[in-house]
Design an enzyme around this catalytic site. Structure first.
Site, mmCIF file in Angstrom:
data_model
loop_
_atom_site.group_PDB
_atom_site.id
_atom_site.type_symbol
_atom_site.label_atom_id
_atom_site.label_comp_id
_atom_site.label_asym_id
_atom_site.label_seq_id
_atom_site.Cartn_x
_atom_site.Cartn_y
_atom_site.Cartn_z
ATOM 1 C CB SER A 301 -0.929 -0.128 1.223
ATOM 2 O OG SER A 301 -1.956 0.825 1.255
ATOM 3 C CG ASP A 312 6.817 4.543 -11.880
ATOM 4 O OD1 ASP A 312 7.510 3.442 -11.919
ATOM 5 O OD2 ASP A 312 5.795 4.383 -11.917
ATOM 6 C CE LYS A 326 -5.024 -2.206 1.108
ATOM 7 N NZ LYS A 326 -5.101 -0.890 0.416
#
Length: 562
Positions: A301, A312, A326
């Site tokens: 999460s 990224d 998640k």
């Protein structure tokens, strides 16, 4: 009967989620159909339950019945949508804020009966009063607690700050085993950064255990302090076993390392109007210092938001093993009578556009089970610099680390509390130990542990022996058993016979780590446990090698071949 229970559950929960379904329906015809179905089924349920209450042979428990029905329904959706009853509301809020009024200790209800203190927080009223792990709770104020559940004990220990609670415990391995405590409750702030340090290899290490409202400030303070130390040239943010928490805290923590106005996350719900973009809102503490994030299968999460966004955006290398996966966002809805519904409302997407969610709960197998998306069906995305990353569940690290495997012997040492009870006895016999950085499990301590285990009570799966027994049975059933085959099996059985003392010696390194962790907690709390874990840490060792080679660190942040 089970199928009927699920139908009953579906009807019951419709009353809770009906407004959300209706509000999000973009198709008028579908909306009218849903609305008619909801009202029809609510009418059926209402009539059915009235008949049960009026005519069933025994008195029924309305609260238990309805709660069971709700749980059935929500279980059909996903593991994260849950009903929070009024009595559990305070515990839920504690997780979000990290604060509550109490004495500050973990407790556990054990199979042998009773509730025990297992780990007081460092500096808490419980720790300062002298509560120890292994203390069995006998009484709280005037109430005997030997048959209470852990949740009931927890509720009794909590209360308004500056109020007094009286506790009677039984302490094992000491002469005067019954001890009384009078402890003043305080406002307990559970730290989300229990430890940070400047390591000799130039790494500034920060351990983050959860994401609550206070986590960003705690990480910021740790980072600021580490940057003051001239030894610190790199930062490692450890998110192992961090199951997440408050999403907004993850955005703020990523912001500590990213420029202002950088997109970190976007969430999407059932309609485009619900899409929301989250960007950093302030200047970073440091957007340049070499950075690594350590993850494992327990990182989920909010942990995946931080790790995934920094990956990224090519701001950090990710080290460890694949994270949990998640990518669902929950919101809370207030229900009548102080109840709450924690409801999955959106999915989150990190900067490359990928979804981290590993399981699509809307697509179930015929038996109702669900499975992770296979790697062969994942989609390639690209980081800001052009590196390939994939969706399909979790964050895949840039540098993979294989963690120490756990066999049945080690599992049973922990599960059956041999290590916990030995550490409790050790602490009762030793007033102090060496500082956490230099403490080791000596030959004497290890031999004492071996003597502490009662072979008659120690049960563990002897895989070789059980496997051989199954093979013997298979040979018989398939007609391969004869005198010569039986003789071979007999010889193998002697060779593979388990010797507990030999097995303990063979696993000494891993057992010593388990024992050291438990013993350190008795003297140095969670801080000691973390220091112990860093002594032989594969992830930290890998990072030290990478950070020592600047070219290697920068190569990992560039597309393959560039």
């Amino acid at each position: 009967m089970k199928k009927y229970g699920k139908i009953l559950a579906f009807v019951a929960i419709a009353a809770l989620v009906a407004p959300a379904f209706l509000a999000n329906s973009s198709d008028k015809k579908s909306q009218e159909t849903n609305q008619a179905a909801i009202y029809r089924n609510l009418a059926i349920f209402n009539s059915l339950y009235k008949e049960l209450a009026r005519s069933y042979v025994d008195t029924i428990n309305p609260e238990q019945n309805i709660t069971t029905a709700i749980a059935y329904m929500l279980d059909e959706l996903d593991p994260y949508t849950e009903f929070i009853s009024a009595k559990d509301r305070d515990d839920f809020m504690t997780i979000s804020t990290g604060e509550y009024g109490g004495i500050g200790s973990y407790i556990a209800e054990l199979p042998e009966g009773g509730v025990y203190f297992t780990e007081p927080y460092e500096g808490s009223p419980a720790a300062l009063a002298g509560i120890r792990p292994g203390d069995k709770i006998l009484m709280i104020d005037a109430d005997t607690t030997t048959k209470w559940t852990s949740s009931k004990v927890s509720a009794a220990l909590k209360g308004q700050a500056n109020t007094v609670v009286r506790i009677k415990v039984q302490r094992p391995y000491v002469n005067d085993s019954i001890i009384d405590f009078e402890i003043t409750r305080k406002k307990i702030q559970m730290p989300s950064v229990p430890f940070f340090t400047a390591m000799d290899n130039g790494i500034g290490y920060i351990k983050l255990t959860t994401f609550n409202d206070n986590s960003p400030e705690e990480v910021k303070n740790a980072l600021t302090e580490l940057k003051k130390d001239p030894r610190v040239k790199y930062i490692a943010l450890d998110l192992r076993s961090n199951g997440g928490g408050v999403m907004e805290s993850a955005i703020k923590i990523a912001n500590l390392f990213l420029p202002k106005n950088t997109e970190v996350l976007r969430t999407k719900g059932r309609n485009k109007q619900g899409e929301k973009v989250y960007k950093t809102s302030s200047n970073p503490v440091d957007a340049q210092i070499p950075l690594a994030v350590i993850i494992d299968g327990g990182s989920a999460s909010a942990s995946e938001i931080v790790a995934g966004s920094l990956q990224d955006l090519d701001r950090a290398i990710i080290v460890g093993s694949r994270s949990y996966g998640k990518g669902l966002v929950q919101s809370t809805v207030t229900l009548p009578y102080d109840n709450m519904l924690k409801l999955t409302t959106q999915k989150y997407y990190i900067p490359s556009g990928r979804l981290i969610q590993a399981i699509d709960y809307s697509r179930r197998n015929p038996d109702g089970s669900v499975a992770r998306m296979p790697d062969s069906l994942t989609t390639v995305y690209h980081t800001a610099a052009g590196r390939e990353v994939r969706d399909g569940g979790g964050i895949t690290p840039d540098v993979k680390v294989s963690w120490q495997s756990v066999n049945r012997l080690l599992y049973n040492i922990v599960r059956d509390r041999w290590s916990f009870n030995f550490a409790t006895k050790f602490a009762a016999l030793h007033d102090s130990i060496a500082p956490p950085e230099s403490f080791v499990i000596s030959d004497d301590i290890f031999n004492d542990f071996k003597a502490f285990i009662d072979p008659k009570k120690f049960n563990y799966d002897k895989v070789c022996e059980s496997g051989l027994a199954k093979l013997r049975e298979t040979a018989k059933s398939e007609g391969y058993m004869n005198d010569s085959t039986a003789a071979v099996f007999d010889r193998l059985e002697k060779l593979l016979h388990h010797d507990l003392q030999k097995d303990l010696d063979h696993n000494r390194k891993e057992i010593s780590r388990i024992l050291a962790d438990e013993i350190q907690k008795r003297y140095y709390f969670q801080r000691g446990s973390i220091i112990e874990s860093l002594k032989d840490d594969e992830a930290i060792d890998s990072l030290a090698r990478i950070f020592a080679n600047a070219d290697e660190y920068h190569r990992l942040l560039k597309p393959a071949g560039k």
